[in-house]
Each structure stands twice: as C-alpha cells, then as structure tokens.
Write an enzyme that holds these catalytic residues in place. Structure first.
Site, mmCIF file in Angstrom:
data_model
loop_
_atom_site.group_PDB
_atom_site.id
_atom_site.type_symbol
_atom_site.label_atom_id
_atom_site.label_comp_id
_atom_site.label_asym_id
_atom_site.label_seq_id
_atom_site.Cartn_x
_atom_site.Cartn_y
_atom_site.Cartn_z
ATOM 1 N N ARG A 46 0.857 -1.189 0.000
ATOM 2 C CA ARG A 46 0.000 0.000 0.000
ATOM 3 C C ARG A 46 0.891 1.236 0.000
ATOM 4 O O ARG A 46 0.608 2.240 -0.638
ATOM 5 C CB ARG A 46 -0.959 0.023 1.192
ATOM 6 C CG ARG A 46 -1.710 1.342 1.274
ATOM 7 C CD ARG A 46 -2.906 1.398 2.229
ATOM 8 N NE ARG A 46 -2.831 0.535 3.379
ATOM 9 C CZ ARG A 46 -2.072 0.752 4.466
ATOM 10 N NH1 ARG A 46 -1.314 1.825 4.543
ATOM 11 N NH2 ARG A 46 -2.079 -0.110 5.461
ATOM 12 N N TYR A 99 -16.343 17.131 -15.476
ATOM 13 C CA TYR A 99 -16.752 15.730 -15.402
ATOM 14 C C TYR A 99 -17.794 15.562 -14.287
ATOM 15 O O TYR A 99 -17.593 16.044 -13.153
ATOM 16 C CB TYR A 99 -15.518 14.872 -15.139
ATOM 17 C CG TYR A 99 -15.828 13.418 -14.941
ATOM 18 C CD1 TYR A 99 -16.331 12.662 -15.983
ATOM 19 C CD2 TYR A 99 -15.630 12.801 -13.716
ATOM 20 C CE1 TYR A 99 -16.635 11.322 -15.815
ATOM 21 C CE2 TYR A 99 -15.927 11.464 -13.530
ATOM 22 C CZ TYR A 99 -16.430 10.733 -14.580
ATOM 23 O OH TYR A 99 -16.732 9.414 -14.398
ATOM 24 N N ASP A 173 -7.215 19.091 -14.651
ATOM 25 C CA ASP A 173 -7.553 17.725 -15.034
ATOM 26 C C ASP A 173 -7.204 17.609 -16.517
ATOM 27 O O ASP A 173 -7.882 18.173 -17.369
ATOM 28 C CB ASP A 173 -9.048 17.474 -14.778
ATOM 29 C CG ASP A 173 -9.482 16.054 -15.132
ATOM 30 O OD1 ASP A 173 -8.836 15.424 -16.000
ATOM 31 O OD2 ASP A 173 -10.483 15.581 -14.563
ATOM 32 N N LYS A 198 -8.662 6.571 -19.293
ATOM 33 C CA LYS A 198 -8.993 7.067 -20.635
ATOM 34 C C LYS A 198 -7.778 6.927 -21.562
ATOM 35 O O LYS A 198 -7.358 5.827 -21.824
ATOM 36 C CB LYS A 198 -9.503 8.499 -20.522
ATOM 37 C CG LYS A 198 -10.499 8.730 -19.368
ATOM 38 C CD LYS A 198 -11.813 7.994 -19.535
ATOM 39 C CE LYS A 198 -12.651 7.956 -18.265
ATOM 40 N NZ LYS A 198 -12.969 9.248 -17.684
HETATM 41 C C1 LIG Z 1 -13.400 9.705 -16.411
HETATM 42 C C2 LIG Z 1 -12.958 11.022 -15.918
HETATM 43 C C3 LIG Z 1 -12.655 11.211 -14.567
HETATM 44 C C4 LIG Z 1 -12.839 10.130 -13.535
HETATM 45 O O1 LIG Z 1 -11.974 9.081 -13.725
HETATM 46 P P1 LIG Z 1 -12.281 7.559 -13.256
HETATM 47 O O2 LIG Z 1 -11.067 6.828 -13.666
HETATM 48 O O3 LIG Z 1 -13.525 7.132 -13.962
HETATM 49 O O4 LIG Z 1 -12.481 7.604 -11.778
HETATM 50 C C5 LIG Z 1 -12.185 12.458 -14.189
HETATM 51 N N1 LIG Z 1 -12.043 13.465 -15.075
HETATM 52 C C6 LIG Z 1 -12.341 13.317 -16.374
HETATM 53 C C7 LIG Z 1 -12.165 14.468 -17.308
HETATM 54 C C8 LIG Z 1 -12.814 12.102 -16.845
HETATM 55 O O5 LIG Z 1 -13.125 11.968 -18.134
#
Ligand SMILES: *Cc1c(COP(=O)(O)O)cnc(C)c1O
Length: 383
Positions: A46, A99, A173, A198
């Site tokens: 961890r 998001y 982000d 993604k």
């Molecule tokens: C999908 C997404 C998230 C969240 O990510 P997860 O891996 O699904 O927890 C955050 N920001 C953006 C822009 C996203 O497309």
C-alpha cells in the site's frame, strides 16, 4: 528526452537480476525483511510497490512534473488532491463544465465535509480568479471540458492568480488532452490530475488515476494521503497503464486525425444541429486551442436534431461506435452525457451548460476513418 521517448523508456529499465527487458510485475503485498525494520526500502505494497513506482515516474516525466502518485481511479486521484490539501472551512473554485463525477464528489462528499466550491461558467482567466478569496486552496479546471469541449487558458489563469498574490494551487484535469497534446505544468499549473482509465491506459481495459505535482513539496501531503487512505492502484493495473502509455503519442496522432475527419463530415450533416470540436474554425476557443494544444483531441460532441428521441435512435443504430460510458480507448464509443456520464448534475445546471438531451459525445477511436464515417452515416439515417 522528448515525450515519445519518455513514454517508452521512463520506469522501464531492464531487471538487474535477470536482464528481463520489461521489468517484472511485482505481485506482492509485502517484502521480506532481514531484521525488523531492515529492508531494501520496500515494506508494504500500500505504501510502496516497484511496479507502481515505475508508472508514477513515467507519468511525472510526461507531465514535466517533479513527482507522480498513482491511484485506483481518476476520482480517487482527485479525492486524494482535495482531501489532502483542503481543510473544512476552506473553499475551492472551479470552472462549471466539468466531469460529472468530479462535480458529485465536490457537492455530495466535500460539501457535507465542510468544503464549498464556487463555480463560474465564464472561462475568462480573470473571471475564474475573481472567485478566489483568502479561503481558496484550489482552483480546479478541466480543459478541454467534458463534454462541451470548452477551453480554458491555463497560462492565463496561472498569471491571474499570481497577479492577485493568491496562494491557491492551480489544478488541471488533463484527462482529455493528455501530455501528448498539452502539458499544464509547463504553462504554470501546480498539479495535474488524470483519469488514466482514458487515453493514458488507452485500451478500455483498466481503471486508474494519477496526480503529478510541479514540485516535490506539493506532493508530500498527497503522498501521505495516498498511503493513509489507501486508494492505490494494484500492480496489474499499473502494468496495463504503463503498457498503454508506450503508444500514447502515436495513438493520439491517430485519434486527432480521425476526430478532425469525423467533425468535418458532421458539419455537413443537416441532422446535426450543432457540432463541437476545437479543431473547427467556428469553435469559440479555436485560437486558444491552436496556441495551447499540439492537436485538437479525439472527442467530438454533436447535438442530434429531435432531442432525446433523435439521440437515442442515432446511438442505438451505430455498429462500430459502441454505446458506452468512458472515452479514450482505441475503439470508438458514443455516449449520451445527459443520461450516462453527467446524470449526476441537476437538469437545470446541465442544460445551462449546453448538455441538452440531443447531445451525443463521440470518442473517436483509431479505426479507419472511412469506416467510422460510414457507420455514423448509416446511424444518422435512423434519426
Ligand atoms: C473519467 C474522468 C474522470 C474520472 O476518472 P475515473 O477513472 O472514472 O475515476 C475524471 N475526469 C475526467 C475528465 C474524466 O473523463
């Protein structure tokens, strides 16, 4: 090293004990110690794991940051940043089009905890900085935004914060653009967060998240929280993500080319009321996109005529584009933000941001563009 070289080599040194070119995946929860407290720097997975460390080093290098931290999901990464840097009574400032899951985290988890967020729909750097006060610890932006693909001038926001002498940290982000197209830390951001689920993973087979900080000191509380709260990514997930990253620059090039082709085709279809893609000259932030990004990305949003009915007929008729949440994988996906990814945002707020019932978000994959367009064309006939 340049990005394409970093993507292949950082964190991928041959294994010293066997010479294995690809480092082994360290499936271990614990490490055998010579004597109590006497170990090789690894005590419990961890806290620290070599496979995770490799991935963290690679993502930090790609983002031009000092340190990286890998989490079990993008939201776990976002949560790690917010929970470790803010205290009850503090505030956060955010650009509204974000998001849905981040919005839900801020409103449903952090508001009861004592952290309030002020949102603006105005993307001008001064408008965002105007909301900052003495309690603001974080300014949170996504660019391009999901799903409306609006852009925010990262360097502009960083300058406005500096001009006002604000101590708030600028968090970007960078999930949609990825470091292959945009490096926020080089533009003045303090922290970058990713849903590696993604484009970084890139193959729709693993959930993950990452945080990169401009300097090592900013990472300290985040690293502490990563271990203390324990939302870490496992070794197999780290391996899959690292494997995906190796092809990030070539994949992104193909995503951008295909998305441009799809957007140009979509512009000519009378059954689309509106086509949104930063690469189109009529996009409100096209100039900024040219300045801030090395490509316009793989996401195209379209408003289908006929509202919910039109959108659902279209989405049920595509064959190559799978109707699914998520984005950024090699395969093309189509998503309905109002019902799927952004359902957690109240209707009035959502619609004010342009997330109407006819809106569909295309994650354009790396298949042949002619096949993708033919698929969309036949699906549009059902509308
Ligand atoms: C999908 C997404 C998230 C969240 O990510 P997860 O891996 O699904 O927890 C955050 N920001 C953006 C822009 C996203 O497309």
């Amino acid at each position: 090293m340049k990005l394409a070289t970093q993507a292949v080599h950082v964190g991928q040194h041959p294994d010293p004990s066997t010479g294995a070119t690809i480092p082994p995946v360290y499936f271990t929860s614990t490490y055998t110690q010579e004597a109590p407290g006497k170990h090789k720097g690894y005590d419990y997975s961890r806290s620290i794991n070599p496979t995770r460390e490799n991935l963290e080093a690679c993502i930090a290098a790609l983002e031009s940051g000092a340190a990286g931290a890998s989490f079990a999901s993008g939201l776990a990464a976002s949560n790690g940043v917010i929970a470790s840097l803010c205290r009850p009574g503090d505030s956060l400032v955010a650009f509204g089009d974000m998001y849905g899951g981040t919005y839900r985290l801020l409103e449903r988890c952090f508001v009861p905890w004592g952290l309030k967020t002020r949102y603006t729909e105005n993307s001008a750097p001064s408008a965002i900085a105007d909301l900052v006060d003495a309690t603001t610890r974080i300014v949170w932006i996504e660019t391009p935004t999901n799903p409306m693909l609006r852009l925010i001038d990262i360097a502009g926001v960083a300058q406005e914060l500096k001009k006002r002498g604000s101590k708030a940290l600028l968090v970007v982000d960078n999930t949609f653009a990825t470091p292959a197209l945009q490096r926020p830390i080089e533009l003045g951001a303090d922290i970058v967060v990713h849903s590696t689920t993604k484009y970084l993973g890139g193959h729709s087979d693993v959930i993950g998240g990452a945080v990169v900080t401009r300097d090592a000191a900013t990472m300290e509380p985040i690293r502490f929280y990563q271990n203390a709260a324990g939302g870490v990514s496992g070794p197999l997930d780290c391996y899959l993500t690292q494997r995906g990253i190796k092809t990030l620059p070539v994949r992104l090039k193909a995503h951008c080319e295909n998305a441009m082709r799809v957007a140009a085709w979509a512009m000519e279809q009378s059954k689309f009321e509106r086509v949104i893609y930063p690469g189109l000259k009529d996009h409100a932030d096209h100039e900024l996109a040219m300045r801030q990004m090395a490509g316009f990305g793989g996401i195209v949003s379209c408003v289908v005529k006929g509202g919910l009915d039109g959108a659902s007929r279209f989405m049920s008729s595509t064959k190559l584009f799978a109707c699914a949440e998520s984005l950024g994988g090699v395969e093309s996906l189509v998503n309905h933000p109002a019902i799927m990814t952004h359902a957690s945002i109240p209707r009035e707020i959502r619609e004010a941001r342009g997330v109407v019932d006819g809106l569909v978000r295309l994650s354009v994959g790396i298949e042949d563009a002619d096949d993708l367009i033919a698929d969309l064309e036949q699906a549009l006939k059902a509308v």
